[in-house]
Motif scaffolding. Structure first.
Motif, PDB file in Angstrom:
ATOM      1  N   UNK A   1      12.698  34.690  24.461  1.00 35.28           N
ATOM      2  CA  UNK A   1      13.105  34.183  22.915  1.00 35.28           C
ATOM      3  C   UNK A   1      12.734  34.397  21.654  1.00 35.28           C
ATOM      4  N   UNK A   2      11.583  34.181  21.848  1.00 33.02           N
ATOM      5  CA  UNK A   2       9.848  34.765  20.411  1.00 33.02           C
ATOM      6  C   UNK A   2      10.211  35.754  19.886  1.00 33.02           C
ATOM      7  N   UNK A   3      11.125  36.245  21.049  1.00 34.39           N
ATOM      8  CA  UNK A   3      10.815  38.101  20.233  1.00 34.39           C
ATOM      9  C   UNK A   3      12.062  37.988  18.896  1.00 34.39           C
TER      10      UNK A   3
ATOM     11  N   UNK B   1      12.095  51.293  28.538  1.00 37.12           N
ATOM     12  CA  UNK B   1      12.895  49.895  29.215  1.00 37.12           C
ATOM     13  C   UNK B   1      14.370  49.149  28.389  1.00 37.12           C
ATOM     14  N   UNK B   2      15.092  48.285  29.186  1.00 37.71           N
ATOM     15  CA  UNK B   2      15.633  47.560  28.087  1.00 37.71           C
ATOM     16  C   UNK B   2      16.161  47.145  28.903  1.00 37.71           C
ATOM     17  N   UNK B   3      16.072  45.289  28.507  1.00 42.20           N
ATOM     18  CA  UNK B   3      17.096  44.480  29.214  1.00 42.20           C
ATOM     19  C   UNK B   3      18.167  44.011  28.338  1.00 42.20           C
TER      20      UNK B   3
ATOM     21  N   UNK C   1      17.061  43.580  24.574  1.00 44.31           N
ATOM     22  CA  UNK C   1      15.668  44.089  23.752  1.00 44.31           C
ATOM     23  C   UNK C   1      14.909  45.261  24.332  1.00 44.31           C
ATOM     24  N   UNK C   2      14.037  45.691  23.994  1.00 39.62           N
ATOM     25  CA  UNK C   2      13.766  47.166  24.336  1.00 39.62           C
ATOM     26  C   UNK C   2      12.249  47.270  24.860  1.00 39.62           C
ATOM     27  N   UNK C   3      11.032  47.997  25.416  1.00 41.17           N
ATOM     28  CA  UNK C   3       9.858  48.386  25.203  1.00 41.17           C
ATOM     29  C   UNK C   3      10.413  49.558  25.167  1.00 41.17           C
TER      30      UNK C   3
ATOM     31  N   UNK D   1       7.820  43.972  22.971  1.00 43.64           N
ATOM     32  CA  UNK D   1      10.021  43.934  22.988  1.00 43.64           C
ATOM     33  C   UNK D   1      10.030  44.122  21.117  1.00 43.64           C
ATOM     34  N   UNK D   2      11.656  45.282  20.689  1.00 42.40           N
ATOM     35  CA  UNK D   2      11.926  44.966  19.833  1.00 42.40           C
ATOM     36  C   UNK D   2      13.645  44.687  19.924  1.00 42.40           C
TER      37      UNK D   2
END
Length: 274
Positions: free
Chosen positions: A249-251, A171-173, A185-187, A196-197
């Motif tokens: 945001x904290x990622x 998944x990606x956002x 970000x994606x998982x 997430x990265x």
């Protein structure tokens, strides 16, 4: 300084992440530029006439306070309240009905229906996902075998979405402010969707996401395009969050986090000058 009502539920128990941590960080930055008042989403009416702008943030699923939310939406129109996001979105802001509209318009979206009578519009699979149209954060989501769908779905009420359970790689956002891309970000592990990265999108990825931003066409605010990459390598829309998207945001790296906050402050200032 302008006064902003920052709406959030600091105690909402979200799965896999802490809403309050993100909003405490965000308010700590916004208060350097604006006078801030923080309130719970059910208490908006008590403060709305005393502020210049209402920022609707991590309030949790509005189904948890449906009547209060509907009353607030009515006041946005009747009192011309200044809100962020602008309350003219066509996606999650109004429930999940838009997924059916996008399916019928042949957008790249996970195929979605709301009645057993239209099951022929979906791929013939063994397992389906059903969820309420006014749900969020996986509330009410169920995995149902095909032969049990009729028992689970009331086709007369049309208040439940039906989707095929599809295999996907990850998944990606994609996150936007005022239709401008900010970050993705994606998982990478689909079984750990909130680990997430940062993700570097291709031009094709951004074209995909921008189609939905253009379709929704809200005047201002933050939107999150959630998608999954299927086994054929195609992106399919999962949801378009245009009300109060969690931002993770904290990622982010400090550089991207700072860039986002600066873009949000700039966006808020533009809205306040309208």
């Amino acid at each position: 300084m302008n006064k902003i009502l920052f709406v959030t539920d600091l105690y909402y128990p979200a799965k896999g992440r802490n809403y309050y941590e993100e909003d405490l960080f965000l308010t700590s930055k916004l208060r350097e530029t604006f006078n801030l008042v923080i309130c719970h989403p059910e208490d908006i009416e008590a403060f709305e006439d005393q502020v210049d702008l209402i920022v609707f943030r991590n309030a949790g699923p509005v189904a948890n306070f449906k009547i209060k939310y509907e009353e607030f939406c009515q006041r946005v129109t009747s009192k011309n309240l200044n809100t962020y996001n602008s309350f003219d979105g066509k996606a999650d802001m109004k429930g999940k009905e838009y997924l059916i509209e996008l399916t019928d318009a042949q957008y790249p979206v996970i195929p979605t229906i709301d009645t057993i009578d239209h099951l022929d519009k979906l791929p013939d699979v063994h397992m389906y996902i059903i969820k309420p149209k006014d749900g969020a954060d996986s509330v009410g989501l169920k995995f149902v075998e095909k032969d049990k769908l009729i028992k689970e779905v009331n086709s007369n009420s049309n208040n439940t979405l039906i989707q095929p359970l599809i295999d996907f790689e990850y998944e990606v956002s994609f996150y936007f402010i005022d239709k401008q891309f900010q970050y993705a970000l994606y998982a990478p592990d689909k079984d750990k969707r909130w680990e997430l990265k940062e993700y570097t999108p291709t031009d094709q990825d951004l074209h995909f996401a921008k189609r939905f931003i253009d379709w929704n066409d809200i005047n201002w605010g933050i939107q999150r395009i959630d998608a999954c990459r299927n086994e054929q390598g195609e992106l399919l829309l999962v949801e378009l969050e245009d009300l109060n998207p969690y931002l993770s945001l904290l990622e982010l790296s400090e550089e991207k986090r700072t860039s986002f906050v600066e873009a949000m402050i700039d966006s808020l200032q533009k809205v306040l000058k309208r």
